[in-house]
Design an enzyme around this catalytic site. Structure first.
Site, PDB file in Angstrom:
ATOM      1  N   HIS A  81       0.865  -1.177   0.000  1.00 11.83           N
ATOM      2  CA  HIS A  81       0.000   0.000   0.000  1.00 11.83           C
ATOM      3  C   HIS A  81       0.904   1.231   0.000  1.00 11.83           C
ATOM      4  O   HIS A  81       2.088   1.146   0.375  1.00 11.83           O
ATOM      5  CB  HIS A  81      -0.889  -0.018   1.247  1.00 11.83           C
ATOM      6  CG  HIS A  81      -1.962  -1.072   1.218  1.00 11.83           C
ATOM      7  ND1 HIS A  81      -3.054  -1.058   2.063  1.00 11.83           N
ATOM      8  CD2 HIS A  81      -2.107  -2.171   0.428  1.00 11.83           C
ATOM      9  CE1 HIS A  81      -3.830  -2.097   1.794  1.00 11.83           C
ATOM     10  NE2 HIS A  81      -3.275  -2.798   0.818  1.00 11.83           N
ATOM     11  N   GLU A  83       1.214   3.771   1.915  1.00  8.34           N
ATOM     12  CA  GLU A  83       1.831   4.135   3.195  1.00  8.34           C
ATOM     13  C   GLU A  83       3.024   3.239   3.522  1.00  8.34           C
ATOM     14  O   GLU A  83       4.057   3.714   4.004  1.00  8.34           O
ATOM     15  CB  GLU A  83       0.807   4.020   4.343  1.00  8.34           C
ATOM     16  CG  GLU A  83      -0.399   4.937   4.221  1.00  8.34           C
ATOM     17  CD  GLU A  83      -1.584   4.271   3.535  1.00  8.34           C
ATOM     18  OE1 GLU A  83      -1.383   3.470   2.599  1.00  8.34           O
ATOM     19  OE2 GLU A  83      -2.724   4.556   3.950  1.00  8.34           O
ATOM     20  N   CYS A 114      -5.913   1.815   5.982  1.00  4.72           N
ATOM     21  CA  CYS A 114      -6.617   0.546   6.152  1.00  4.72           C
ATOM     22  C   CYS A 114      -6.139  -0.071   7.469  1.00  4.72           C
ATOM     23  O   CYS A 114      -5.254   0.464   8.143  1.00  4.72           O
ATOM     24  CB  CYS A 114      -6.337  -0.390   4.981  1.00  4.72           C
ATOM     25  SG  CYS A 114      -4.735  -1.230   5.065  1.00  4.72           S
ATOM     26  N   CYS A 117      -2.290  -0.645   7.491  1.00  2.00           N
ATOM     27  CA  CYS A 117      -1.470   0.574   7.536  1.00  2.00           C
ATOM     28  C   CYS A 117      -1.655   1.313   8.859  1.00  2.00           C
ATOM     29  O   CYS A 117      -0.708   1.913   9.373  1.00  2.00           O
ATOM     30  CB  CYS A 117      -1.781   1.458   6.333  1.00  2.00           C
ATOM     31  SG  CYS A 117      -1.306   0.657   4.770  1.00  2.00           S
TER      32      CYS A 117
END
Lengths: 190, 190
Positions: A81, A83, A114, A117
């Site tokens: 992701h 991040e 999410c 993260c």
């Protein structure tokens, strides 16, 4: 038993020249988010991953430490992701797992984290988190955000991490909507 | 703005020969956990990272797909918990972010997942999670497990992931206790 022993991932090639052309300063959270949103848009336009981006900023110098975009589908790794990419590249740049050792660093993400993260933020050593779009925007676009604790913001705050949500949220959410409308891949495992 | 564009991590060099010498079959969850606990012990003994390990098993063939140990301090990356390493190496081996495409895969971890690894499990495509030690064991050894939703097990189950906790928990917890007693580094960001 033969197994793989090495894993790597890489930013799309367009990011370095894109950052080289970027002239907006990074002094305010809006300016930082403006860069993150621009990266998320370009990631969709270039078809190099999902409609999410993040940057790590040194709050003392206003310098960009690292940038990340969602490259799950292109790297073939579910953890990358935006991040995670930005935090890991910041740690690579600063040569250590604890970003707190390198000063006051801020993670600026185009979307609320999410579940994964969210969990990754305290381990990274960043001192603040700035988010654009919310969980509802991501879910409206078809993304599964996972199950975070209901008090996820105060959970981070209790750990000394300043959280600011909703920065340029309409711009950030608009990238998600356009991704969905363009038929972009929604990569929820099932 | 010059930034880093590539990130990589690697298993400690001892893991391949260690797995080559391993003769216990991987037919039951206890046998799979036995391997994971042995990897966590060896990771401590060799001083190549934290006292946590995980393996990904193909439940149909009982074959090892990937192994991971915690390499946060040695790799200099806060995300490389054992589970993230094992899942990412499984995806590298199978050439795709969704392990569900490769059959029925199981993640076997020596400890209940932290908040980040909990969030990572559904994104990976594994069909089941087996844990050894519990959150309390990890916290007793000084590790911060982060804030998961209180109903984290049912959260995974609602997503179709079978969860089994407490497998060889005493053995797994013993590695944590000995790590703490030996003065092993506790790497919580602050």
């Amino acid at each position: 038993m033969t197994i793989r022993t090495r894993c790597s991932f890489e930013l799309p090639a367009w990011i370095e020249p894109f950052l080289g052309d970027w002239t907006v300063p990074l002094a305010t959270v809006s300016q930082r988010m403006q860069l993150a949103v621009a990266l998320s848009e370009e990631n969709v336009r270039r078809q190099t991953g999902g409609p999410f981006a993040a940057v790590v900023i040194n709050e003392t110098t206003d310098e960009l430490v690292a940038a990340g975009v969602n490259i799950v589908t292109t790297a073939g790794l579910s953890v990358v992701h935006a991040e995670i990419v930005a935090l890991s590249l910041a740690q690579t740049a600063l040569n250590g797992w604890n970003l707190a050792d390198a000063g006051t660093l801020q993670l600026v993400s185009t979307c609320e984290p999410c579940a994964m993260c969210f969990g990754a933020v305290p381990w990274s050593g960043v001192k603040s988190l700035v988010c654009g779009a919310g969980k509802r925007d991501a879910e409206a676009a078809g993304f599964d955000e996972g199950d975070k604790p209901h008090d996820w913001v105060s959970s981070l705050q209790r750990r000394g991490i300043v959280v600011q949500c909703g920065v340029l949220s309409e711009h950030a959410a608009d990238v998600l909507v356009r991704y969905r409308k363009s038929g972009g891949m929604i990569y929820n495992a099932d």
